[in-house]
Enzyme design. Structure first.
Site: not given
Length: 93
Positions: A17, A88
């Site tokens: 987001g 990651e």
């Protein structure tokens, strides 16, 4: 989930987001942010919820106040790959 590469929540796992761009619809932002952070192309569906996340410093002063709007998304393309603000990226059950 993505592991954040930059402050304020660097090193923490979270749902992809980011900042809503002016004139951008919420579902468009969900698609863009997923692509930018994970390499996946998604189709947003059901609204899962709206949440506040307030981060405070050691003196309890508000540093950040996020309004999080989460959608259940379905993968329609792309390959899972950490990009942009993600250190990651990984699937979790």
């Amino acid at each position: 989930l993505v592991k954040r590469a930059h402050p304020p929540i660097q090193g923490h796992w979270s749902i992809p987001g980011g900042v809503l761009e002016i004139g951008e619809l919420l579902r468009e932002a969900a698609v863009r942010e997923a692509r930018e952070e994970t390499g996946l192309i998604v189709e947003p569906g059901e609204l899962l919820g709206v949440f506040d996340r307030i981060l405070r410093d050691e003196d309890q002063r508000v540093q950040y106040h996020y309004v999080l709007i989460d959608f259940l998304c379905r993968k329609v393309g792309g390959e899972l790959l950490a990009a942009s603000d993600a250190a990651e990226v990984r699937w979790f059950t």
